[in-house]
Design an enzyme around this catalytic site. Structure first.
Site, PDB file in Angstrom:
ATOM      1  CG  ASP A 253      -7.124  -5.778   8.985  1.00 22.67           C
ATOM      2  OD1 ASP A 253      -7.006  -5.438   7.670  1.00 22.67           O
ATOM      3  OD2 ASP A 253      -6.225  -6.198   9.374  1.00 22.67           O
TER       4      ASP A 253
ATOM      5  CD  GLU B 276      -3.604  -7.215   3.697  1.00 25.14           C
ATOM      6  OE1 GLU B 276      -2.821  -6.365   3.727  1.00 25.14           O
ATOM      7  OE2 GLU B 276      -4.061  -7.820   4.790  1.00 25.14           O
ATOM      8  CD  GLU B 277      -4.190  -9.485   7.764  1.00 25.27           C
ATOM      9  OE1 GLU B 277      -3.003  -9.204   7.762  1.00 25.27           O
ATOM     10  OE2 GLU B 277      -5.093  -8.723   8.023  1.00 25.27           O
TER      11      GLU B 277
END
Length: 331
Positions: free
Chosen positions: A88, A119-120
């Site tokens: 990830d 994105e996180e």
């Protein structure tokens, strides 16, 4: 570098959300050497997205280069690669890059690679990338889907409940009003509540991620708050109405990040699934019809033992390559 060596190199550059500059620079230099035209799009604070292309892309492979904390060092054995970002999503970055190199070797042009920051932590990189001019017809997004093509992904909604009470000496509780007790009552109602269900995506889920409040054990707490994250299967507008019905004015509500569920394209010959997590796809609406595929399991992501299978990773290079070629043939 082969795909394993590239994954190792990426993992060895920490890139927790907010600190992606070094890994972006590494990727841009690597892609220039591999024959791509590579550009950095700085979204602020020296956090650049990486957009690499051959020709004028009508198909784009994309995933993210940031990770959650804390950093976990690289290690490997015969079967797995371990470390923060293994599945990830740095292993996926490596697989997409190697697929791109294989496409060049096969004489394929007009495709791109888009690697995003943040994105996180709110998809800020994807929001910025959505302003890049392009003619892409399809976006192949990478997240760990256990090497299955995801046909749907749940949305997300963050809500903060804020309770207000009245401070008093704890020996005389009747003189005060406990904000914590008020909040607990509301949270208990959420745990018992029926939330929306979708035939394809399943149930709306809720996580009570953090609770804070109070002053000291001998003071009736005047303030308390809880942060909730919902995985959305219908839409955020109707879910907000349900949240407000449950709260019934007993606490304040502040909403944060939100996105609706997304349904993706199907490609014959690949096993399919639906996923409960959220991706950058809702923020990349200008990049064509979305597909979602990647090696590794989301159950390993964000853990101390994050890992990716070497067999799956190697296979993903070929899958990504052939996805691009099949989509190019689908005029």
């Amino acid at each position: 570098m082969n795909v394993f060596e590239l994954t190792r190199a990426l993992i060895q550059i920490p890139s927790i959300s907010g600190d992606e500059g070094r890994v972006a620079s590494f990727l841009a230099e690597y892609l220039l050497d591999a024959g791509f035209k590579a550009e950095l799009q700085d979204i602020g604070d020296h956090r650049p997205n990486v957009y690499a292309r051959r020709g004028d892309p009508d198909i784009v492979l994309s995933t993210h280069i940031d990770t959650v904390p804390p950093y976990v060092e690289f290690r490997e054995d015969d079967e797995f690669i371990y470390g923060r970002g293994a599945c990830d999503a740095k292993g996926l970055v490596a697989a997409m890059v190697k697929a791109g190199e294989a496409l060049i070797e096969s004489g394929v042009s007009d495709f791109g690679l888009l690697f995003l920051v943040g994105e996180e932590a709110g998809s800020h990189g994807a929001r910025a990338a959505n302003t890049i001019a392009n003619r892409s017809r399809f976006l192949i997004n990478g997240e760990p889907t256990e090497s299955k093509l995801a046909l749907g992904s749940k949305g997300a909604l963050r809500a903060i409940l804020k309770s207000v009470g009245r401070a008093a000496h704890a020996a005389y509780p009747e003189r005060g009003e406990s904000a914590i007790e008020k909040l607990i009552d509301v949270l208990d109602d959420f745990r018992r509540a029926e939330l929306p269900v979708d035939q394809t995506l399943g149930k709306t889920t809720m996580n009570i991620g953090s609770i804070s409040g109070g002053v000291a054990a001998n003071v009736i707490p005047p303030n308390a708050e809880a942060e909730l994250m919902f995985r959305v299967v219908t839409d955020t507008v109707s879910l907000k109405r349900r949240i407000e019905d449950i709260v019934a004015g007993r606490t304040g509500i502040e909403y944060g990040f939100e996105c609706n569920p997304v349904f993706m394209e199907k490609l014959d010959g690949l096993e399919t699934t639906v996923v409960s997590f959220t991706t950058d796809i809702p923020m990349l609406t200008n990049w064509g019809k979305p597909l979602l595929y990647g090696p590794g399991s989301i159950l390993d992501a964000h853990t101390a033992g994050e890992k990716i299978s070497k067999h799956e990773l190697a296979a993903a290079v070929d899958v990504y390559k052939h996805m691009v070629m099949r989509l190019k043939a689908s005029d």
